[in-house]
Design a protein around this motif. Structure first.
Motif, short mmCIF file in Angstrom:
data_model
loop_
_atom_site.label_atom_id
_atom_site.label_comp_id
_atom_site.label_asym_id
_atom_site.label_seq_id
_atom_site.Cartn_x
_atom_site.Cartn_y
_atom_site.Cartn_z
N ILE A 170 0.83 -1.22 0.00
CA ILE A 170 0.00 0.00 0.00
C ILE A 170 0.85 1.26 0.00
O ILE A 170 0.33 2.37 -0.18
CB ILE A 170 -0.94 0.03 1.21
CG1 ILE A 170 -0.14 0.07 2.52
CG2 ILE A 170 -1.90 -1.15 1.18
CD1 ILE A 170 -0.99 0.36 3.75
N THR A 200 -1.13 6.00 -3.58
CA THR A 200 -2.02 6.98 -4.21
C THR A 200 -1.56 8.42 -3.98
O THR A 200 -2.17 9.35 -4.52
CB THR A 200 -3.44 6.82 -3.65
OG1 THR A 200 -3.41 6.93 -2.22
CG2 THR A 200 -4.02 5.47 -4.03
N GLY A 244 -2.13 -3.63 -6.92
CA GLY A 244 -3.50 -3.29 -7.27
C GLY A 244 -3.95 -4.01 -8.52
O GLY A 244 -3.34 -5.00 -8.93
N PRO A 253 -5.94 0.38 -5.84
CA PRO A 253 -5.25 -0.43 -4.83
C PRO A 253 -5.92 -1.79 -4.64
O PRO A 253 -7.14 -1.93 -4.83
CB PRO A 253 -5.33 0.41 -3.55
CG PRO A 253 -5.49 1.82 -4.05
CD PRO A 253 -6.32 1.71 -5.30
#
Length: 280
Positions: free
Chosen positions: A163, A180, A240, A261
């Motif tokens: 992540i 992100t 992802g 993700p």
């Protein structure tokens, strides 16, 4: 003096005889009373019981009260107050919840360590303290730091997927830059393609992969993997999935790929930091 002494002796003998006779008579009376009650009609015995209860009701009530009081004092030594009971119940609930969380962490670690490429690696489990999503930034603060072996650029996992990476470390806390984040860039590969490209965060809830020729077959739903990185990741790890794939508006010969993700990052409460070469 002699007549007086003789009279005293005689009085003592008579007193002993009187007591002896009185005891026998008393025994005889009780025996006769018992026989009378035994063979008397039931109506008579009921009246006698009623009279006995009326006469001795006060002594019996006092005795019963004393007995109940003693029993209550004995029981009070074995019973806790309501406040103590509630505190013990709350403590038990906290311990059970801690046990449940530790069990979940063990299950998470067991799944991560099943991969042969990660044998010997160390996973540091950490709780998310704050979730910063201001502007184009997407970061976490976790409750582990340098004292736990964490260092910059280490990979951070959530629900068995990458992540983000460690971006800053203090002695006891760490900042995690999510995939992100608008400043995030990570080398990735898509599906079964043997081609590495850079994935950049879009500052919202996804990331972009560009600079990939349209000659490569990419479709929605393909897995996206973080590439191996010496000292930090010894095997590809899912990041992802391809959510959208279209021709780039500026250069139609390239793909414009949107990656979502692999897990719900906003729903995470804890993460695992991967340390490939832990210091023994």
């Amino acid at each position: 003096m002699r007549p007086y002494a003789e009279s005293c002796v005689l009085f003592s003998v008579m007193a002993r005889k009187h007591v002896k006779i009185s005891a026998r008579m008393l025994f005889t009376w009780f025996m006769l009373g018992g026989l009378i009650l035994l063979f008397a009609p039931q109506s008579w015995t009921n009246k006698f019981q009623f009279v006995f209860t009326r006469v001795f009701s006060w002594p019996l009530s006092v005795s019963r009260a004393v007995s109940l009081s003693v029993r209550a004092r004995q029981m009070s030594t074995d019973v806790v107050s309501r406040g103590d009971y509630d505190r013990l119940q709350n403590h038990l609930a906290n311990v059970m919840e801690e046990l449940n969380q530790e069990r979940q962490k063990v299950e998470t670690l067991s799944g991560l360590r099943n991969r042969p490429a990660l044998e010997g690696a160390k996973f540091v489990l950490a709780d998310i303290i704050t979730n910063s999503v201001g502007g184009m930034g997407k970061t976490f603060i976790i409750n582990r730091g340098q004292s736990d072996g964490l260092a910059k650029d280490q990979f951070v996992l959530g629900d068995n997927s990458v992540i983000g990476t460690v971006s800053a470390v203090s002695s006891r806390t760490t900042e995690v830059k999510l995939i992100t984040d608008s400043t995030s860039n990570m080398a990735v590969t898509i599906g079964e393609l043997n081609v590495n490209r850079i994935m950049e965060g879009d500052g919202r809830n996804s990331a972009k992969v560009r600079m990939l020729s349209i000659k490569h077959q990419v479709k929605v739903g393909d897995n996206v993997y973080a590439c191996k990185k010496g000292g930090f990741l010894d095997a590809p790890f899912i990041v992802g999935k391809v959510a959208q794939c279209k021709r780039d508006d500026v250069n139609p010969s390239l793909w414009d790929i949107t990656v979502k993700p692999a897990c719900n990052i906003d729903g995470l409460n804890s993460v695992a930091v991967l340390i490939m070469n832990p210091q023994n």
